[in-house]
Design a protein around this motif. Sequence first.
Motif, short mmCIF file in Angstrom:
data_model
loop_
_atom_site.label_atom_id
_atom_site.label_comp_id
_atom_site.label_asym_id
_atom_site.label_seq_id
_atom_site.Cartn_x
_atom_site.Cartn_y
_atom_site.Cartn_z
N ILE A 98 20.29 2.16 -73.17
CA ILE A 98 20.03 2.82 -71.90
C ILE A 98 21.38 3.89 -72.02
CG2 ILE A 98 21.61 1.14 -70.71
CD1 ILE A 98 19.66 1.64 -68.27
N ILE A 99 21.02 4.92 -71.32
CA ILE A 99 21.94 5.99 -71.19
C ILE A 99 22.64 6.05 -69.93
CG2 ILE A 99 22.22 8.53 -71.25
CD1 ILE A 99 19.63 8.74 -73.00
N THR A 100 24.17 6.26 -70.18
CA THR A 100 24.97 6.19 -69.01
C THR A 100 25.89 7.66 -69.08
OG1 THR A 100 27.06 5.19 -69.85
CG2 THR A 100 25.28 3.79 -69.35
N PRO A 101 26.61 7.71 -67.79
CA PRO A 101 27.35 8.76 -67.95
C PRO A 101 28.46 8.74 -69.03
CG PRO A 101 26.99 8.26 -65.34
CD PRO A 101 26.41 7.26 -66.61
N GLU A 102 28.57 7.85 -69.39
CA GLU A 102 29.92 7.53 -70.42
C GLU A 102 29.20 7.75 -71.87
OE1 GLU A 102 29.49 5.25 -68.02
OE2 GLU A 102 30.97 6.50 -66.81
N GLY A 103 27.97 7.64 -71.93
CA GLY A 103 27.37 7.52 -73.40
C GLY A 103 26.11 6.73 -73.39
N VAL A 104 25.68 5.98 -74.68
CA VAL A 104 24.66 5.39 -75.22
C VAL A 104 24.83 4.00 -75.13
CG1 VAL A 104 22.65 5.12 -76.49
CG2 VAL A 104 23.53 7.21 -76.11
N LYS A 105 24.56 3.21 -74.17
CA LYS A 105 24.60 1.46 -74.17
C LYS A 105 23.68 0.71 -74.86
CE LYS A 105 25.10 -0.70 -70.37
NZ LYS A 105 25.41 -1.16 -69.24
N LEU A 106 24.05 0.19 -75.99
CA LEU A 106 23.27 -0.53 -76.93
C LEU A 106 22.95 -2.11 -76.01
CD1 LEU A 106 24.38 0.14 -80.51
CD2 LEU A 106 22.94 1.41 -78.84
N THR A 107 21.90 -2.56 -76.32
CA THR A 107 21.52 -3.91 -75.69
C THR A 107 22.24 -4.93 -76.58
OG1 THR A 107 19.28 -3.90 -76.66
CG2 THR A 107 19.49 -3.16 -74.19
N GLU A 108 22.32 -4.57 -77.96
CA GLU A 108 22.75 -5.54 -78.83
C GLU A 108 23.62 -4.68 -79.76
OE1 GLU A 108 19.62 -7.43 -81.30
OE2 GLU A 108 18.55 -8.08 -79.28
N ALA A 109 24.77 -5.37 -80.07
CA ALA A 109 25.48 -4.51 -80.84
C ALA A 109 25.05 -4.41 -82.70
CB ALA A 109 26.81 -5.35 -81.07
N ILE A 110 25.26 -3.25 -83.13
CA ILE A 110 25.11 -3.28 -84.45
C ILE A 110 26.15 -3.54 -85.22
CG2 ILE A 110 24.22 -1.31 -86.10
CD1 ILE A 110 22.84 0.14 -83.95
N GLU A 111 25.93 -4.45 -86.43
CA GLU A 111 27.15 -4.89 -87.15
C GLU A 111 26.90 -4.18 -88.51
OE1 GLU A 111 29.59 -6.69 -85.85
OE2 GLU A 111 28.73 -7.48 -84.11
N TYR A 112 27.94 -3.42 -88.91
CA TYR A 112 27.71 -2.59 -89.98
C TYR A 112 29.10 -2.55 -90.72
CZ TYR A 112 25.90 0.55 -93.40
OH TYR A 112 25.64 1.14 -94.73
N GLU A 113 29.27 -2.92 -92.02
CA GLU A 113 30.31 -2.70 -92.64
C GLU A 113 31.57 -3.18 -91.93
OE1 GLU A 113 30.88 -1.62 -96.03
OE2 GLU A 113 28.48 -1.66 -96.24
N GLY A 114 31.73 -4.38 -91.38
CA GLY A 114 32.75 -4.82 -90.63
C GLY A 114 33.13 -4.07 -89.38
N LYS A 115 32.11 -3.32 -88.98
CA LYS A 115 32.41 -2.54 -87.62
C LYS A 115 31.22 -3.19 -86.57
CE LYS A 115 35.42 0.57 -88.94
NZ LYS A 115 37.07 0.67 -88.50
N THR A 116 31.82 -3.15 -85.51
CA THR A 116 30.62 -3.59 -84.20
C THR A 116 30.48 -2.22 -83.48
OG1 THR A 116 31.55 -5.82 -84.15
CG2 THR A 116 30.27 -5.06 -82.44
N ILE A 117 29.29 -2.05 -83.40
CA ILE A 117 29.06 -0.52 -82.58
C ILE A 117 28.12 -1.11 -81.25
CG2 ILE A 117 27.93 1.43 -82.46
CD1 ILE A 117 28.16 1.54 -85.68
N GLU A 118 28.90 -1.09 -80.24
CA GLU A 118 28.27 -1.49 -78.85
C GLU A 118 27.86 -0.21 -77.78
OE1 GLU A 118 29.89 -5.71 -78.05
OE2 GLU A 118 31.37 -4.14 -77.55
N MET A 119 28.50 0.93 -78.37
CA MET A 119 28.56 2.15 -77.40
C MET A 119 28.40 3.11 -78.20
SD MET A 119 29.43 2.80 -73.71
CE MET A 119 28.79 4.09 -72.63
N LEU A 120 27.90 4.31 -78.03
CA LEU A 120 28.22 5.74 -78.66
C LEU A 120 28.53 6.82 -77.55
CD1 LEU A 120 25.07 5.97 -80.99
CD2 LEU A 120 27.10 4.91 -81.62
N THR A 121 29.77 7.48 -77.93
CA THR A 121 30.20 8.58 -77.10
C THR A 121 29.89 9.86 -77.90
OG1 THR A 121 32.29 8.06 -77.74
CG2 THR A 121 31.64 7.03 -75.94
N TYR A 122 29.54 10.90 -77.04
CA TYR A 122 29.49 12.20 -77.47
C TYR A 122 30.69 12.80 -77.96
CZ TYR A 122 27.37 16.86 -78.08
OH TYR A 122 26.78 17.92 -78.61
N SER A 123 30.69 13.30 -79.18
CA SER A 123 31.99 14.07 -79.71
C SER A 123 31.76 15.33 -79.99
CB SER A 123 32.42 13.04 -80.97
OG SER A 123 31.45 13.39 -81.92
N GLY A 124 30.73 15.85 -79.54
CA GLY A 124 30.54 17.51 -79.75
C GLY A 124 29.61 17.90 -80.70
#
Length: 424
Positions: free
Chosen positions: A226-252
């Motif tokens: 779902i999209i929020t004013p802060e970024g893209v919020k995932l309903t489930e975390a993506i686990e990849y290469e030891g990283k946990t991705i729960e939300m994406l923020t725009y970096s330009g």
Amino acid sequence: MKKIYNILFVLLATLAYTSCTNEVDDVFDKSSADRISEALAADKQMLVDAPNGWLMEYFCEDTYGGYNMFVKFNDDNTVTVASEIAEAGARQTSHYKLEQSMGVLLSFDEYNDLFHFFSEPANPFGIGTNGIGMRGDFEFRVIKAEADRFELQGKKHGARVVMTRLQNDVDWDNYIAEVLAVEANLSYSKYQVTIDGAEPLTLTNNYRTFTYHDADADEDVMVPYIITPEGVKLTEAIEYEGKTIEMLTYSGDENWAAAGDNTVAVLPVLPSLVEQLLDQSAYWSFVKGQMSSTAALYFGKAEEGSASEGEDIMFMALGVNPNAPNLGWCFFFRSGNYIGTHTLTVTPIDDTHVALAIKGYDGNGQYYFQIGYNYITNGILRGTFELSTDNPKKPSYIRMTRTDGNLAGQYMDVFPGLQYYVQD
């Protein structure tokens, strides 16, 4: 043996006596009817006691991700709704009710254009299979109710929905505008998660879901967001290469990063023109006059055929006919009140070249094929094409130029979305 019988008799007599006494207290001090009435009244009071309403993170079937809804419950059992799917300032008021149905059930029981958009069997945007739609709900079981948060579950399709009480200073329209601004930066169909020293992980973006291939499990994983004013919020975390991705923020510059971890970049993958043309979720429309003079002669035969039936051509397009999605990517059209489909064999050659050939048709497609539409799908559209455009990132048109036979050099421009064939 006689002693055993005597003991059994005493036990039975004791049980019989205790079963006849009235000294066992009830577990509950109120009837079930009273308890459910109190629960209904308490839940309603909490819903109404939010002067600025609630933010509902609404989810349909996983395939379609989540959407922001604003709901304001009133004491007279009306509810006012706003949604990011509508124009700024749009509001719809309808009826709601709370009732007992294996617990408390919150039902939006009067039709509301904004709310029932997700549960209609054929919504106005044509999302989902015709007759099924997006599999949204309008009746929800109350899983947990608190003064500032309700957890709900769709009665029919089971999606989890959360409502959060809004602070009084939150402006509904400003919030929606911020969400749409974030969404505007998420326009690519593919992204790659990049971490130093690791193979990129490709995310396919469609209808507010990311899909990626889990190499360890050897399966595709779909993650709604779902999209929020802060970024893209995932309903489930993506686990990849030891990283946990729960939300994406725009970096330009159309790039994203994992929230709080700039070492994880999420970069857009520019699709080729062939991929954009063949995108199953896109439509590309032919427009009268937006083609070479020879190509116009072929389309003119179809125009004559429709005219002979007393009909005008409403549209002619490439894509998946929403009325016949099982036929796949095709040429489809509307003449008068009739929609027809010509199925195509599609052979991608490279990023900018594709070959097309007619494969078949549905009932209406066959009829119109015989009165002039064959000049399109068995004529100008049958061959190999080079694709070009004005903007590879976001084409305002794609030019399809024939590269084979006597029609080499003839072209047609197709335009995004379903557009009228004859335009003012």
